[in-house]
Design a protein around this motif. Structure first.
Motif, PDB file in Angstrom:
ATOM      1  N   GLN A   8     -48.464  31.661  79.749  1.00  0.00           N
ATOM      2  CA  GLN A   8     -49.785  31.082  79.152  1.00  0.00           C
ATOM      3  C   GLN A   8     -50.633  30.036  79.888  1.00  0.00           C
ATOM      4  O   GLN A   8     -51.770  29.843  80.167  1.00  0.00           O
ATOM      5  N   VAL A  53     -39.981  42.603  78.746  1.00  0.00           N
ATOM      6  CA  VAL A  53     -40.634  41.329  78.922  1.00  0.00           C
ATOM      7  C   VAL A  53     -40.756  40.978  80.366  1.00  0.00           C
ATOM      8  O   VAL A  53     -41.820  40.588  80.489  1.00  0.00           O
ATOM      9  N   LYS A  58     -46.717  40.701  74.480  1.00  0.00           N
ATOM     10  CA  LYS A  58     -47.133  39.427  73.755  1.00  0.00           C
ATOM     11  C   LYS A  58     -45.969  38.432  74.250  1.00  0.00           C
ATOM     12  O   LYS A  58     -46.936  37.446  74.456  1.00  0.00           O
ATOM     13  N   GLN A  59     -44.882  38.639  74.325  1.00  0.00           N
ATOM     14  CA  GLN A  59     -44.025  37.537  74.819  1.00  0.00           C
ATOM     15  C   GLN A  59     -44.037  37.283  76.202  1.00  0.00           C
ATOM     16  O   GLN A  59     -44.281  36.082  76.634  1.00  0.00           O
ATOM     17  N   SER A  60     -44.493  38.293  77.001  1.00  0.00           N
ATOM     18  CA  SER A  60     -44.765  37.965  78.383  1.00  0.00           C
ATOM     19  C   SER A  60     -46.229  37.000  78.738  1.00  0.00           C
ATOM     20  O   SER A  60     -45.945  36.127  79.488  1.00  0.00           O
ATOM     21  N   LEU A  61     -47.006  37.252  77.932  1.00  0.00           N
ATOM     22  CA  LEU A  61     -48.357  36.655  77.887  1.00  0.00           C
ATOM     23  C   LEU A  61     -47.929  35.176  77.370  1.00  0.00           C
ATOM     24  O   LEU A  61     -48.673  34.197  77.983  1.00  0.00           O
ATOM     25  N   CYS A  62     -46.907  35.047  76.520  1.00  0.00           N
ATOM     26  CA  CYS A  62     -46.706  33.544  76.161  1.00  0.00           C
ATOM     27  C   CYS A  62     -46.360  33.010  77.255  1.00  0.00           C
ATOM     28  O   CYS A  62     -46.422  31.792  77.497  1.00  0.00           O
ATOM     29  N   ASN A  63     -45.253  33.508  77.862  1.00  0.00           N
ATOM     30  CA  ASN A  63     -44.532  33.027  78.851  1.00  0.00           C
ATOM     31  C   ASN A  63     -45.411  32.592  80.319  1.00  0.00           C
ATOM     32  O   ASN A  63     -45.233  31.493  81.043  1.00  0.00           O
ATOM     33  N   GLN A  92     -43.987  40.793  82.429  1.00  0.00           N
ATOM     34  CA  GLN A  92     -44.451  39.382  82.851  1.00  0.00           C
ATOM     35  C   GLN A  92     -44.700  39.426  84.482  1.00  0.00           C
ATOM     36  O   GLN A  92     -45.605  38.947  84.849  1.00  0.00           O
TER      37      GLN A  92
END
Ligand code: ADP
Length: 937
Positions: free
Chosen positions: A805, A831, A798-803, A835
């Motif tokens: 985006q 992450v 989730k965090q990597s997708l956020c990074n 990522q």
């Protein structure tokens, strides 16, 4: 003339100075010399005087000459001292010198003469010895005098006549009694006078006997008569023995005893006999004349008398020599005769029993009572217990024969076969009874023994038949004559079937020869024990242990043998199996590549196989009996002692251990040890399987060393990369800033080329900064990584997708993610990992919309993650290369990037103990896989 000259020379005083001059005529000194020399001279002269007196007195004095020499020597010594005085005033030194010369000659001669006399003088008896000898002699004299006195007293007091003669018979002395017996005075007896005192009829004989005894050196003894000077004659018994005197001469000492009375009695007897004989002869002559017809009667009577005598003798002989007790009684039972055998067997003398009634003495009253009852029944008449028990039958003319018990005088008993018969006179009247008893102790004992033996034989036969052990009896031909059930059944037969069968039929053919040898041995030794194979009736065979015992008949003649058989098949099979298994075991142990080492409870080697001995460079024999501790260094010893202690507590273990070879090299082994304990838990031995792991150990050591080196070099490299990238940041930032400043200020003011160059510089500097940043990030992965903790992979994705985006949005990428697990990891690095992989999937897409699938699957001990895209794909040839730092497959114009992303992914995955790889085909998308081990928190 010459003598005169010599005298002149001697007395010559010439110019010599008187001796007193030397003393300076000092009066005291001169006087001192005069007085002392004079006294010495006087003393010297007085000694020879004593010596000469001594010599003249002691005529038998030994060494007389040496005494004379002493005298001359001492006189000359004295004279030299006189000359000393004389030369004080008169210097006649020639004279004094000459005198000294003479003294010297005499003294030298005396000294030499004395030497040979010393050993002789030493042998002379000393006064002490003389004294002792004297005392001994004195003692002897006293003893002799005492003996003499005793002897004299004895001689005089003796009731016998005593005489002494020399060897030729000349009388030396006689005692008082001799004179009284012989009727001679003592002086008359001296010399050959004693012979004259002997009766003329005996004289010649006595002299001859004396002479003969003296010749043969035998004692003299004879009976003869003395008359002496009297009319009365006395008979004597004369005896004499030789004596060796002090000087070796032979003397005789003799005695005479008066036997006149005895001789008179003998003579009277002789005369009486003669008279009697004479009278008998006269009487017989008279009877012959007056009773002429009597001789026939006399002859008849004599014959009867002789017959009677013979009969009596025969009877006595029978009575005395019989082994039976023979006791006769009168009709009332009073004992009349009691023969020798009866005395011996019953212990009574005839005086003790004759005249007494018999049963009371030698019979058991109870036995007599019982017999009385029996007899009463048999005869139908009341028989009283007493004599009548023995006499009832004989009285009726029947001999009573029965077994009885006799009681000895000492109370002991023995059985007899007693036969009682009646004695009848010519009129048929009973005159007495005769009981003849035979001691049947032996017969009774033998019968008892026989019964016992028969019983034992019956028991034995029954025991043999029922014995668990196989027993058989074979005759001399080797045929069974007796077989018990066990024996027969073991052979598969019934006992009867085997009787008469030859032994070979019951034995395996292969063992027949061996059994014949055993049989031969039995014939000599009496017994033999062998193991053989027996054959059953059905042909099968079994193992048996046989004991053959030689048998003999009652006369000791060999008549076959006994055979005892035990079935040992089970034992034999077990033994064989054991032997086989032992053989196999030995083979395995001996041929094993691993070492096998057995020690006892004292750590002494009881067994090593070849591999073990070879491992340590010894032979098996060299290691045998040596302590375990002999094969290691001192450092290892303590550990070995602890290990042995644990074995003793029953603990088996596997561990590594370092031994020392015979050549002194260290050898690493892997031991699997286990103790062998007895039922009480005490260690009997300890067995170890020993693997040589020296090579592995060395490789491990090398590996460790390499790993250590690698780690160090990696750390150094990381450090270098970090330091380099960190320190490069500063100047690079300056270059970048100023280049950007230069571009901002002078862009367009310079020519186009300059602008182009400025752009290159700015671009290069930016790129370098990017590279350094990447390098720094890469190096920090190792050094700045965080502690592992339970990390939720869903959150990490989730965090990597956020990074990502912006990029996702730009490319309109579609990303799907399955449920992710929670793993033990550094979450920030997770992450980064997701990522990088997702970013690459987006970046390396084709014209169409990027599709990215993220999934995870649990498998053996790990989670398998995959990130799949539909991008340009990778040639499998480069599947490994892309994970190397700064390695890229495309130019920056085609796809931006520095080539650090996958290198970082690899590093992160490996830091977590996992693997990463790619599966792809060019143009067909790529699937990146990585694993994370499952570690519980
Ligand atoms: P960068 O992305 O900076 O080039 P990476 O280490 O991430 O560096 O990738 C190395 C190379 O691997 C890339 O240059 C690219 O050629 C290839 N690559 C990586 N990911 C993909 C992907 N999803 N599809 C195709 N090629 C890829």
């Amino acid at each position: 003339m010459m003598n005169w000259n010599l005298l002149n020379n001697l007395l010559f005083t010439g110019n010599y100075i008187p001796h007193g001059h030397c003393y300076l005529w000092q009066r005291e000194l001169v006087a001192l010399h005069i007085v002392s020399d004079s006294i010495i001279a006087l003393a010297y002269y007085s000694i020879p005087l004593s010596l000469i007196y001594f010599l003249t007195q002691g005529k038998d004095l030994p060494f007389r000459n040496i005494f004379w020499l002493f005298a001359a020597f001492i006189i000359s010594c004295g004279t030299t001292h006189i000359m000393e005085v004389w030369t004080l005033w008169h210097p006649v030194y020639w004279v004094s010198g000459s005198l000294k010369m003479i003294t010297a000659a005499i003294s030298a001669y005396t000294a030499f003469a004395l030497i040979p006399l010393v050993p002789q003088a030493l042998t002379l008896v000393s006064p002490t010895q003389l004294g002792m000898i004297d005392r001994i002699l004195q003692q002897e004299i006293i003893e002799r005098r005492k003996t003499e006195a005793r002897y004299h007293t004895l001689t005089e007091a003796s009731p016998m006549g005593i005489f002494y003669t020399d060897a030729v018979g000349d009388c030396l002395s006689v005692n008082e009694h001799w004179c009284q017996i012989s009727g001679m005075a003592s002086d008359e007896a001296l010399g050959k006078g004693w012979l004259q005192g002997i009766h003329p009829d005996d004289r010649q004989r006595v002299f001859a006997e004396w002479y003969s005894a003296a010749q043969q050196k035998l004692p003299f003894t004879s009976e003869y008569r003395f008359q002496g000077n009297r009319t009365q004659i006395s008979w004597v018994c004369g005896q004499a023995v030789g004596q060796i005197g002090e000087n070796g001469e032979v003397n005789y000492v003799g005695t005479i005893t008066d036997i006149t009375e005895r001789k008179q009695v003998e003579e009277e007897n002789r005369l009486l006999n003669e008279t009697l004989e004479h009278r008998v002869a006269e009487r017989i002559a008279q009877m012959e004349i007056s009773h002429h017809p009597l001789p026939q009667e006399i002859a008849y009577r004599e014959r009867i008398a002789i017959a009677l005598l013979e009969l009596t003798q025969l009877q006595n002989a029978i009575l005395n020599s019989a082994h039976y007790t023979i006791i006769s009684t009168d009709p009332d039972g009073t004992i009349k005769t009691f023969n020798r055998a009866a005395q011996q067997l019953l212990g009574y003398s005839p005086e003790e029993v004759v005249g007494k009634v018999t049963p009371a003495i030698i019979h058991d009253p109870l036995e007599v009572g019982k017999r009385a009852e029996v007899l009463s029944q048999e005869l139908g008449v009341k028989i009283e217990p007493g004599m009548e028990v023995f006499f009832a039958l004989p009285r009726r003319g029947i001999a009573d024969e029965n077994e009885w018990t006799y009681i000895r005088k000492d109370g002991s008993r023995f059985p007899v076969q007693l036969s009682v018969t009646g004695l009848f006179d010519s009129n048929g009247n009973i005159t007495g009874f005769l009981g003849i008893g035979q001691d049947i102790s032996d017969a009774v004992a033998a019968a008892t023994q026989r019964k016992q033996a028969e019983k034992e034989l019956r028991d034995l036969t029954s025991a043999m038949q029922n014995a668990v052990e196989g027993i058989s009896r074979l005759d001399i031909e080797g045929r069974y004559v007796n077989v018990n059930r066990a024996y027969a059944h073991r052979c598969g037969y019934e006992p009867e079937e085997m009787l008469g069968m030859e032994w070979q039929l019951t034995v395996h053919p292969g063992d027949v020869e061996m059994l014949i040898c055993a049989y031969q041995e039995m014939l000599t030794s009496g017994k033999v024990e062998v193991e053989a194979r027996g054959v059953r009736k059905n042909g099968s065979f079994f193992y048996k242990q046989i004991t053959m015992v030689k048998a003999c008949d009652a006369q000791g003649i060999f008549n076959g043998h006994h055979c005892f058989m035990k079935d040992i098949t089970e034992r034999k099979l077990t033994e064989t199996a054991l032997q086989e298994s032992e053989f196999k075991y030995r083979q395995i142990v001996e041929l094993a590549e691993e070492g096998i080492w057995v020690i006892d409870s004292n750590t002494l080697t009881t067994y090593v196989n070849h591999a073990m001995a070879r491992m340590l460079g010894y032979s098996e024999l060299e290691m045998f009996g040596r302590s375990l501790f002999d094969f290691m260094d001192e450092q290892e010893k303590q550990q070995a002692i602890d290990n042995v202690d644990r074995r003793k507590q029953g603990v088996s273990e596997k561990h590594e251990f370092k031994f020392k070879t015979k050549e002194g090299k260290d050898i690493w082994t892997y031991l699997s040890t286990s103790p062998v304990l007895d039922e009480l838990g005490n260690m009997l031995s300890c067995c170890a399987l020993v693997y040589n792991i020296t090579y592995r150990k060395e490789a491990e050591q090398q590996m460790l060393q390499l790993t250590e080196d690698l780690k160090r070099s990696n750390e150094e490299l990381e450090q270098f990369a970090y330091v380099a990238s960190h320190d490069l940041q500063e100047p690079l930032r300056a270059v970048t800033s100023y280049t950007q400043l230069l571009a901002e200020r002078y862009q367009g003011n310079l020519d186009a080329k300059a602008d182009k160059y400025i752009n290159y510089i700015v671009d290069g500097a930016t790129r370098m900064q990017q590279l350094i940043n990447d390098l720094l990030a890469y190096s920090r992965l190792g050094t700045r990584g965080q502690q592992f903790d339970m990390a939720d992979c869903n959150a990490a994705v989730k965090q990597s997708l956020c990074n990502l985006q912006i990029a996702i949005a730009e490319k309109k990428a579609v990303i799907t993610c399955d449920a992710m697990p929670t793993v033990m990891a550094d979450e920030s690095q997770l992450v980064q990992l997701f990522q990088n992989l997702i970013a690459n999937g987006i970046k390396f897409c084709r014209e169409d919309i990027p599709l990215i699938q993220i999934a995870a699957r649990r498998q053996e001990g790990e989670w398998l993650f995959c990130v799949r895209d539909n991008g340009i794909g990778i040639d499998p040839e480069y599947a490994d290369r892309i994970f190397i730092i700064f390695q890229r497959l495309h130019s920056r114009r085609e796809y931006s990037g520095t080539g650090i992303g996958l290198a970082m992914c690899k590093r992160i995955v490996e830091r977590h103990g996992g693997r990463i790889w790619v599966e792809s085909q060019e143009g067909k998308g790529a699937t990146f896989y990585f694993t994370i081990p499952i570690i519980s928190s």
